[in-house]
Structure formats: structure tokens, C-alpha cells
Design an enzyme around this catalytic site. Structure first.
Site, PDB file in Angstrom:
ATOM      1  N   SER A   1       0.843  -1.195   0.000  1.00  0.00           N
ATOM      2  CA  SER A   1       0.000   0.000   0.000  1.00  0.00           C
ATOM      3  C   SER A   1       0.881   1.248   0.000  1.00  0.00           C
ATOM      4  O   SER A   1       1.639   1.478   0.947  1.00  0.00           O
ATOM      5  CB  SER A   1      -0.893   0.012   1.239  1.00  0.00           C
ATOM      6  OG  SER A   1      -1.473   1.293   1.369  1.00  0.00           O
TER       7      SER A   1
ATOM      8  N   HIS B   1      -1.377  -1.488  -4.052  1.00  0.00           N
ATOM      9  CA  HIS B   1      -2.625  -1.040  -3.430  1.00  0.00           C
ATOM     10  C   HIS B   1      -2.606   0.478  -3.296  1.00  0.00           C
ATOM     11  O   HIS B   1      -1.639   1.058  -2.786  1.00  0.00           O
ATOM     12  CB  HIS B   1      -2.759  -1.705  -2.063  1.00  0.00           C
ATOM     13  CG  HIS B   1      -4.062  -1.468  -1.384  1.00  0.00           C
ATOM     14  ND1 HIS B   1      -5.213  -2.177  -1.692  1.00  0.00           N
ATOM     15  CD2 HIS B   1      -4.411  -0.613  -0.395  1.00  0.00           C
ATOM     16  CE1 HIS B   1      -6.200  -1.766  -0.910  1.00  0.00           C
ATOM     17  NE2 HIS B   1      -5.744  -0.815  -0.124  1.00  0.00           N
TER      18      HIS B   1
ATOM     19  N   ASP C   1      -4.650   3.696  -1.913  1.00  0.00           N
ATOM     20  CA  ASP C   1      -5.697   4.115  -0.983  1.00  0.00           C
ATOM     21  C   ASP C   1      -6.153   5.541  -1.266  1.00  0.00           C
ATOM     22  O   ASP C   1      -5.414   6.495  -1.018  1.00  0.00           O
ATOM     23  CB  ASP C   1      -5.157   4.072   0.452  1.00  0.00           C
ATOM     24  CG  ASP C   1      -5.054   2.661   0.980  1.00  0.00           C
ATOM     25  OD1 ASP C   1      -6.042   1.911   0.870  1.00  0.00           O
ATOM     26  OD2 ASP C   1      -3.979   2.306   1.505  1.00  0.00           O
TER      27      ASP C   1
ATOM     28  N   MET D   1      -8.651   8.472  -0.234  1.00  0.00           N
ATOM     29  CA  MET D   1      -9.481   8.903   0.901  1.00  0.00           C
ATOM     30  C   MET D   1      -9.960  10.332   0.668  1.00  0.00           C
ATOM     31  O   MET D   1      -9.175  11.179   0.245  1.00  0.00           O
ATOM     32  CB  MET D   1      -8.653   8.883   2.184  1.00  0.00           C
ATOM     33  CG  MET D   1      -8.038   7.547   2.481  1.00  0.00           C
ATOM     34  SD  MET D   1      -7.058   7.646   3.985  1.00  0.00           S
ATOM     35  CE  MET D   1      -6.376   5.992   4.027  1.00  0.00           C
TER      36      MET D   1
ATOM     37  N   HIS E   1      -8.334   1.284  -3.961  1.00  0.00           N
ATOM     38  CA  HIS E   1      -9.261   1.134  -2.835  1.00  0.00           C
ATOM     39  C   HIS E   1      -9.908   2.489  -2.573  1.00  0.00           C
ATOM     40  O   HIS E   1      -9.265   3.392  -2.031  1.00  0.00           O
ATOM     41  CB  HIS E   1      -8.454   0.638  -1.629  1.00  0.00           C
ATOM     42  CG  HIS E   1      -9.260   0.486  -0.367  1.00  0.00           C
ATOM     43  ND1 HIS E   1      -8.668   0.333   0.860  1.00  0.00           N
ATOM     44  CD2 HIS E   1     -10.610   0.462  -0.143  1.00  0.00           C
ATOM     45  CE1 HIS E   1      -9.600   0.212   1.783  1.00  0.00           C
ATOM     46  NE2 HIS E   1     -10.787   0.296   1.211  1.00  0.00           N
TER      47      HIS E   1
ATOM     48  N   MET F   1     -11.961   4.821  -0.594  1.00  0.00           N
ATOM     49  CA  MET F   1     -12.605   5.111   0.693  1.00  0.00           C
ATOM     50  C   MET F   1     -13.256   6.476   0.548  1.00  0.00           C
ATOM     51  O   MET F   1     -12.814   7.483   1.117  1.00  0.00           O
ATOM     52  CB  MET F   1     -11.549   5.091   1.814  1.00  0.00           C
ATOM     53  CG  MET F   1     -11.148   3.681   2.199  1.00  0.00           C
ATOM     54  SD  MET F   1      -9.639   3.632   3.168  1.00  0.00           S
ATOM     55  CE  MET F   1      -8.444   3.654   1.847  1.00  0.00           C
TER      56      MET F   1
ATOM     57  N   MET G   1     -11.772  -5.219   5.787  1.00  0.00           N
ATOM     58  CA  MET G   1     -10.932  -4.241   6.494  1.00  0.00           C
ATOM     59  C   MET G   1     -10.604  -4.815   7.867  1.00  0.00           C
ATOM     60  O   MET G   1     -11.500  -5.144   8.651  1.00  0.00           O
ATOM     61  CB  MET G   1     -11.667  -2.906   6.645  1.00  0.00           C
ATOM     62  CG  MET G   1     -11.840  -2.125   5.353  1.00  0.00           C
ATOM     63  SD  MET G   1     -10.324  -1.862   4.416  1.00  0.00           S
ATOM     64  CE  MET G   1      -9.332  -0.913   5.572  1.00  0.00           C
TER      65      MET G   1
ATOM     66  N   ASP H   1      -6.921  -5.904   4.687  1.00  0.00           N
ATOM     67  CA  ASP H   1      -6.246  -4.614   4.636  1.00  0.00           C
ATOM     68  C   ASP H   1      -6.160  -4.021   6.033  1.00  0.00           C
ATOM     69  O   ASP H   1      -7.178  -3.675   6.634  1.00  0.00           O
ATOM     70  CB  ASP H   1      -7.057  -3.691   3.713  1.00  0.00           C
ATOM     71  CG  ASP H   1      -6.361  -2.373   3.441  1.00  0.00           C
ATOM     72  OD1 ASP H   1      -5.248  -2.158   3.947  1.00  0.00           O
ATOM     73  OD2 ASP H   1      -6.954  -1.553   2.707  1.00  0.00           O
TER      74      ASP H   1
END
Ligand code: DX5
Ligand code: ZN
Length: 218
Positions: free
Chosen positions: A9, A33, A35, A37, A66, A68, A137, A175
Site C-alpha cells: 500500500s 494497493h 488508498d 481517501m 481502494h 474510501m 478491512m 487490509d
């Protein structure tokens, strides 16, 4: 996918040397990965589309994006165009997961569905066999470097059983809090695609850290 995959990540990478850090793992991992956000679904803001577009130019590693974010349906095309290979959204963020899965696949990507630690894992069971990845998660989403939530073991086992019962090939991903001391039991519970941030990028040798994590599963 190999039997065990580590997806580093980049949240734990040094953003000042982002490509250097990605290059360190691209030879030993199928997925990176990513992330995203938005400061709404989670209490943190990471990075977005322009960063993904930029790194896409310099690596062929698959991007496991991913999201979020709230209202993921607004941004699927943009994250696909930016170079994602998989887009994983949170079940808590949409009323119509089927529509999102269809849209993601219409761009030639694989779809994933993520489930928050406070959401009953059974909520994702209807998507077994419909998505490539179910992401459990194992920390509260928003920050790297947290401890693995022990209650996750049982959730992974339940999901593994449901997948086996359905005879589906959906991969269980986890994760958060993946390390040399947790990965063995997470593997035993049934996960095969392990997201790891700190355990990889806070190490002096990220590629070796990936290999060391894999060794802890056997
Ligand atoms: C947390 C992110 C994770 C995070 C994992 O919201 O989704 O991908 O980077 O970090 P570690 O491996 O440090 O727990
Ligand atoms: Zn993540």
C-alpha cells in the site's frame, strides 16, 4: 494470481520518492494497493486521480484502487481512465453495488467490494462470485500503521466458508495491520491477497519484506 499475493500500500511510501518506492516492489508483486481517501467516508485525505495517472506512466504493476470515498459512482470512470486495474469500493458507500460492479467491469477492470469492521460480514455474501475480490478491512479505514483487529479472524473464516459453499473463485483480501506476526493466522483463516503498508514500505528493503511476509504463511 499466485496462491499468496502481497499488495504493497503506497499510503506508507515516501511520497517524495514515490516512484522509487514503487520500483522497489514492482518485480515481486502483482498488485500495488492505492488508498484513495476523501475526508468524508474516512477522517483523512490521501491523494487522487492525478497521482494515479502520473505513476501509471512509469510502471506496469496492476493498480488495486481502494476507494474510501462517498458517492463512488461519480468517480468510477475517472479512476478507470487514470489506470486502475481493479477498483474496490465500500459496500457502506452505495445503495446499488450491482450497478457499480457492472460499471467497473464495463471498462475492462475487475471489481472489488470492501467491508468496514463494524459492518456485518454477511452483508457482502450476495456479491460472492460476482466480484473478483472481497476486501475485509482489518483496521478502521483511514490510517496506516494501526493494529490488526483480532475480531477479523472470525469474519474471514465465515467469508471463506461462504465462498467455498458457493464454489466461487472470489479472492479474500485483507487490509490493515498485516505484519510478520499476524499474516500466518490470517492466511490460515482463508485470506490470499494481503494489503501491507507499513510492513513493506517502512522496511529498509521492501522487496525482501514482501518475501518475508510470504514465508510466514507456509
Ligand atoms: C487503511 C488503508 C490501508 C493501509 C494499511 O485505511 O486502507 O491500505 O495503508 O496500512 P498498514 O499495512 O500499515 O496497516
Ligand atoms: Zn486500503
Amino acid at each position: 494470481m499466485n496462491d499468496i499475493e502481497i499488495a504493497p500500500s503506497i499510503l506508507a511510501a515516501d511520497f517524495g520518492y514515490l516512484m522509487r518506492d514503487i520500483k522497489a516492489v514492482e518485480g515481486c508483486c502483482e498488485y500495488l494497493h492505492i488508498d484513495v481517501m476523501d475526508g468524508h467516508y474516512v477522517n483523512n485525505i490521501s491523494f487522487g486521480i492525478p497521482v494515479i495517472e502520473s505513476i501509471r506512466k512509469y510502471t506496469d504493476i496492476k493498480f488495486y484502487t481502494h476507494l474510501m470515498i462517498t458517492e463512488p459512482e461519480k468517480y468510477i470512470k475517472a479512476f478507470a481512465d487514470a489506470g486502475s486495474d481493479n477498483i474496490t469500493f465500500h459496500i457502506e458507500c452505495t445503495d446499488d453495488p450491482d450497478r457499480l460492479i457492472k460499471e467497473i467491469e464495463s471498462y475492462g477492470l475487475t471489481a472489488g467490494i470492501a467491508v468496514h469492521p463494524d459492518t456485518p460480514v454477511e452483508k457482502v455474501f450476495p456479491y460472492i462470485g460476482k466480484v473478483a475480490i472481497i476486501l475485509i478491512m482489518t483496521v478502521y479505514p483511514g490510517f496506516g500503521g494501526q493494529g490488526y483487529l483480532e475480531s477479523s479472524d472470525e469474519r474471514i473464516r465465515k467469508l471463506k466458508k461462504a465462498i467455498d459453499d458457493a464454489g466461487a473463485d472470489t479472492v479474500i483480501s485483507v487490509d490493515g495491520g498485516v505484519s510478520g506476526s499476524t499474516i500466518g493466522k490470517i492466511y490460515d483463516a482463508g485470506a490470499r491477497l494481503f494489503v501491507a503498508g507499513s510492513a513493506v514500505f517502512h522496511s529498509d528493503d521492501p522487496a525482501k519484506a514482501v518475501e518475508d511476509l510470504k514465508k510466514c504463511c507456509t
